[in-house]
Motif scaffolding. Structure first.
Motif, mmCIF file in Angstrom:
data_model
loop_
_atom_site.group_PDB
_atom_site.id
_atom_site.type_symbol
_atom_site.label_atom_id
_atom_site.label_comp_id
_atom_site.label_asym_id
_atom_site.label_seq_id
_atom_site.Cartn_x
_atom_site.Cartn_y
_atom_site.Cartn_z
ATOM 1 N N SER A 59 0.710 -1.223 0.107
ATOM 2 C CA SER A 59 0.198 0.304 -0.286
ATOM 3 C C SER A 59 0.483 1.018 0.226
ATOM 4 O O SER A 59 2.209 0.987 0.438
ATOM 5 C CB SER A 59 -0.684 -0.103 1.360
ATOM 6 N N TRP A 60 0.247 2.254 -0.397
ATOM 7 C CA TRP A 60 1.332 3.949 -0.466
ATOM 8 C C TRP A 60 0.289 4.586 -0.338
ATOM 9 O O TRP A 60 -1.231 4.943 -0.531
ATOM 10 C CB TRP A 60 1.783 3.499 -1.990
ATOM 11 N N LEU A 61 0.423 5.874 0.774
ATOM 12 C CA LEU A 61 -0.090 6.813 0.571
ATOM 13 C C LEU A 61 0.940 7.675 0.373
ATOM 14 O O LEU A 61 2.087 8.089 0.500
ATOM 15 C CB LEU A 61 -0.615 6.776 2.023
ATOM 16 N N ILE A 62 0.008 9.011 -0.716
ATOM 17 C CA ILE A 62 0.629 10.586 -0.455
ATOM 18 C C ILE A 62 -0.113 11.503 0.307
ATOM 19 O O ILE A 62 -1.151 11.449 -0.206
ATOM 20 C CB ILE A 62 0.738 11.075 -1.727
ATOM 21 N N TYR A 63 0.752 12.440 1.419
ATOM 22 C CA TYR A 63 -0.463 13.418 2.108
ATOM 23 C C TYR A 63 -0.582 14.721 1.127
ATOM 24 O O TYR A 63 0.543 14.988 0.546
ATOM 25 C CB TYR A 63 -0.225 13.453 3.309
ATOM 26 N N LEU A 64 -1.485 15.322 1.771
ATOM 27 C CA LEU A 64 -1.339 16.511 0.690
ATOM 28 C C LEU A 64 -1.711 17.619 1.461
ATOM 29 O O LEU A 64 -1.933 18.785 0.637
ATOM 30 C CB LEU A 64 -2.761 16.585 -0.245
ATOM 31 N N ASN A 65 -2.357 17.726 2.542
ATOM 32 C CA ASN A 65 -2.082 18.907 3.802
ATOM 33 C C ASN A 65 -1.041 19.919 3.781
ATOM 34 O O ASN A 65 0.245 18.856 4.091
ATOM 35 C CB ASN A 65 -2.437 18.434 4.674
ATOM 36 N N ASP A 87 3.519 -3.090 4.016
ATOM 37 C CA ASP A 87 3.559 -4.269 3.729
ATOM 38 C C ASP A 87 2.000 -4.677 4.039
ATOM 39 O O ASP A 87 2.106 -4.642 4.878
ATOM 40 C CB ASP A 87 4.248 -5.373 3.449
ATOM 41 N N SER A 88 0.679 -4.149 3.849
ATOM 42 C CA SER A 88 -0.520 -4.165 3.908
ATOM 43 C C SER A 88 -0.748 -5.873 4.709
ATOM 44 O O SER A 88 -1.756 -5.690 5.224
ATOM 45 C CB SER A 88 -1.096 -3.972 3.002
ATOM 46 N N VAL A 89 -0.131 -6.669 4.322
ATOM 47 C CA VAL A 89 -0.735 -8.066 4.857
ATOM 48 C C VAL A 89 -0.075 -8.621 6.046
ATOM 49 O O VAL A 89 -0.180 -9.098 7.007
ATOM 50 C CB VAL A 89 0.433 -9.329 4.014
ATOM 51 N N VAL A 90 1.849 -8.105 6.485
ATOM 52 C CA VAL A 90 2.720 -7.993 7.452
ATOM 53 C C VAL A 90 2.289 -6.770 8.661
ATOM 54 O O VAL A 90 2.941 -7.004 9.451
ATOM 55 C CB VAL A 90 3.836 -9.121 7.608
ATOM 56 N N VAL A 91 2.098 -6.060 8.294
ATOM 57 C CA VAL A 91 1.913 -4.295 8.645
ATOM 58 C C VAL A 91 0.350 -3.891 9.038
ATOM 59 O O VAL A 91 0.066 -3.375 8.673
ATOM 60 C CB VAL A 91 3.107 -3.206 8.269
ATOM 61 N N PRO A 92 0.107 -4.711 10.619
ATOM 62 C CA PRO A 92 -1.020 -3.729 10.600
ATOM 63 C C PRO A 92 -1.121 -2.325 11.268
ATOM 64 O O PRO A 92 0.090 -1.572 11.280
ATOM 65 C CB PRO A 92 -1.132 -4.596 12.881
ATOM 66 N N GLU A 104 -8.748 18.540 7.878
ATOM 67 C CA GLU A 104 -9.759 17.033 6.995
ATOM 68 C C GLU A 104 -8.542 16.670 6.538
ATOM 69 O O GLU A 104 -7.694 17.655 6.258
ATOM 70 C CB GLU A 104 -10.579 17.124 6.015
ATOM 71 N N ARG A 105 -8.414 15.477 6.942
ATOM 72 C CA ARG A 105 -6.917 14.752 6.571
ATOM 73 C C ARG A 105 -6.871 14.724 4.794
ATOM 74 O O ARG A 105 -8.398 13.883 4.774
ATOM 75 C CB ARG A 105 -6.674 13.541 7.063
ATOM 76 N N LEU A 106 -6.651 15.142 4.017
ATOM 77 C CA LEU A 106 -6.189 14.796 2.396
ATOM 78 C C LEU A 106 -5.197 13.952 2.251
ATOM 79 O O LEU A 106 -4.391 14.088 2.428
ATOM 80 C CB LEU A 106 -6.211 16.089 1.956
ATOM 81 N N ALA A 107 -5.331 12.408 1.532
ATOM 82 C CA ALA A 107 -3.554 11.892 0.862
ATOM 83 C C ALA A 107 -4.702 11.455 -0.147
ATOM 84 O O ALA A 107 -6.208 11.281 -0.492
ATOM 85 C CB ALA A 107 -3.848 10.368 1.713
ATOM 86 N N VAL A 108 -3.395 10.608 -1.363
ATOM 87 C CA VAL A 108 -3.889 9.368 -2.443
ATOM 88 C C VAL A 108 -3.052 8.222 -1.836
ATOM 89 O O VAL A 108 -2.996 8.908 -1.318
ATOM 90 C CB VAL A 108 -3.350 10.659 -3.765
ATOM 91 N N ALA A 109 -3.936 7.572 -2.784
ATOM 92 C CA ALA A 109 -3.896 6.885 -1.831
ATOM 93 C C ALA A 109 -3.971 5.346 -2.992
ATOM 94 O O ALA A 109 -4.526 5.093 -4.216
ATOM 95 C CB ALA A 109 -4.775 5.822 -0.780
ATOM 96 N N TRP A 124 -2.410 1.008 -4.324
ATOM 97 C CA TRP A 124 -1.990 -0.852 -3.957
ATOM 98 C C TRP A 124 -1.553 -1.155 -4.982
ATOM 99 O O TRP A 124 -1.134 -0.651 -6.600
ATOM 100 C CB TRP A 124 -2.810 -1.562 -3.596
ATOM 101 N N PHE A 125 -0.055 -1.710 -4.700
ATOM 102 C CA PHE A 125 0.190 -2.778 -6.241
ATOM 103 C C PHE A 125 -0.006 -4.135 -5.232
ATOM 104 O O PHE A 125 0.554 -4.784 -4.716
ATOM 105 C CB PHE A 125 2.144 -2.390 -5.950
ATOM 106 N N HIS A 126 -0.221 -4.172 -6.558
ATOM 107 C CA HIS A 126 -0.522 -6.252 -5.760
ATOM 108 C C HIS A 126 0.521 -7.527 -6.165
ATOM 109 O O HIS A 126 0.755 -6.556 -7.228
ATOM 110 C CB HIS A 126 -1.831 -6.663 -6.599
ATOM 111 N N GLU A 127 0.223 -7.694 -5.752
ATOM 112 C CA GLU A 127 1.196 -9.273 -6.937
ATOM 113 C C GLU A 127 0.541 -9.812 -7.991
ATOM 114 O O GLU A 127 -0.995 -9.644 -7.474
ATOM 115 C CB GLU A 127 1.588 -10.392 -5.840
ATOM 116 N N ILE A 128 0.681 -10.699 -8.214
ATOM 117 C CA ILE A 128 -0.172 -11.307 -9.483
ATOM 118 C C ILE A 128 -0.998 -12.870 -8.870
ATOM 119 O O ILE A 128 -0.400 -13.676 -7.441
ATOM 120 C CB ILE A 128 0.918 -12.424 -10.697
ATOM 121 N N GLN A 129 -1.853 -12.802 -8.749
ATOM 122 C CA GLN A 129 -2.482 -13.663 -8.290
ATOM 123 C C GLN A 129 -1.989 -15.448 -8.010
ATOM 124 O O GLN A 129 -2.015 -16.140 -9.596
ATOM 125 C CB GLN A 129 -4.002 -13.956 -8.743
#
Length: 275
Positions: free
Chosen positions: A6-12, A239-244, A254-259, A261-266
């Motif tokens: 997962s990725w986030l870019i904050y805009l505020n 890593d959204s799988v192993v990082v709670p 208000e918090r503004l961000a663009v979010a 995901w980079f997915h592995e191949i199924q």
């Protein structure tokens, strides 16, 4: 299921990052900015040179707490030239293989004469089962548990039908199991904590069961909490799988961000599935 980064870019650009240790804003200019809304991650220190998150398309579902010795060199002022040895904890990723190839049973019990295997035109019919494993490395290959280093699965009746599956880079820690296994809960919708307890119950060695933690366990030992302020231009990758993770309460604006995901191949279905 598949692994995602997962990725986030904050805009505020007017978010308040100037807060003292008591949570009090440090300057008047920050009064009009946003506050709160930090990204919080619960991280564990993985053993070095070990792949986390996924392995061969199999997702990580837990951590195994282990110990190793580390030599500490004494300072030049020490009266003795020898080194000290300390014990440190580290965590190994545990993966779930959901494509363990096993013969499909039609009826009866494996331990009595009523057990049958559908040969289907002279060929076995297969069913997928699951098993837990860790990646072999020079450290865990000599684990004190002495558990079998390869997965040796055998299902036999009077005809001595046997299948053996071996993976040279994996150390399997459980026998194959499925939704109909005796130790698996009958409920369909399990809570995360119940799912982890069910996985732990499948581990064949008691000492390993006691050292097993689910990836979503944030109250276990050696969890490092990392907070990231949502200030403009900050890029967060995790890593959204192993990082709670969670987002703390926004206390102003208000918090503004663009979010994204980079997915592995199924992971593809094996060619034997359904045969």
């Amino acid at each position: 299921t598949r692994r995602s980064i997962s990725w986030l870019i904050y805009l505020n650009n007017d978010w308040n990052a100037f807060v003292d240790e008591n949570g009090i804003e440090a300057c008047e200019e920050s009064q009009n900015g946003g506050a709160g809304g930090q990204f919080r991650a619960y991280c564990r220190k993985c053993s070095s040179n070990t792949q986390c998150g996924s392995h061969d398309g199999n997702l990580q579902v837990g951590w195994l707490r282990s110990q190793r010795s580390r030599h500490l060199e004494l300072s030049e002022n020490a009266q003795d030239d020898s080194s000290l040895e300390s014990i440190e904890d580290y965590f190994e990723p545990i993966f779930l293989d959901s494509w363990v190839k096993m013969p499909s049973t039609l009826s009866g019990d494996m331990d009595n004469d009523s057990y049958e295997v559908d040969a289907g035109y002279g060929k076995l019919k297969w069913r997928p089962m699951s098993a837990l494993y860790r990646i072999k490395n020079p450290i865990n290959n000599h684990d004190e548990s002495g558990f079998n280093r390869d997965l040796m699965m055998s299902v036999s009746n009077r005809k001595q039908l046997t299948t053996v599956v071996k993976y040279p880079n994996r150390e399997y820690l459980s026998e194959p199991f499925g939704a109909d296994s005796p130790k698996w809960p009958k409920e369909i919708d399990l809570e995360p904590s119940e799912f982890i307890e069910a996985l732990a119950s499948q581990l064949s060695d008691q000492s390993i069961r006691q050292r097993f933690y689910g990836v979503e366990d944030i109250k276990g030992p050696d969890v490092d909490i990392v907070d990231v302020e949502p200030t403009a231009g900050t890029l967060v990758l995790f890593d959204s799988v192993v990082v709670p993770h969670e987002v703390l309460e926004v206390t102003r604006r208000e918090r503004l961000a663009v979010a994204g995901w980079f997915h592995e191949i199924q992971q593809p279905f094996p060619d034997w599935y359904g045969t």
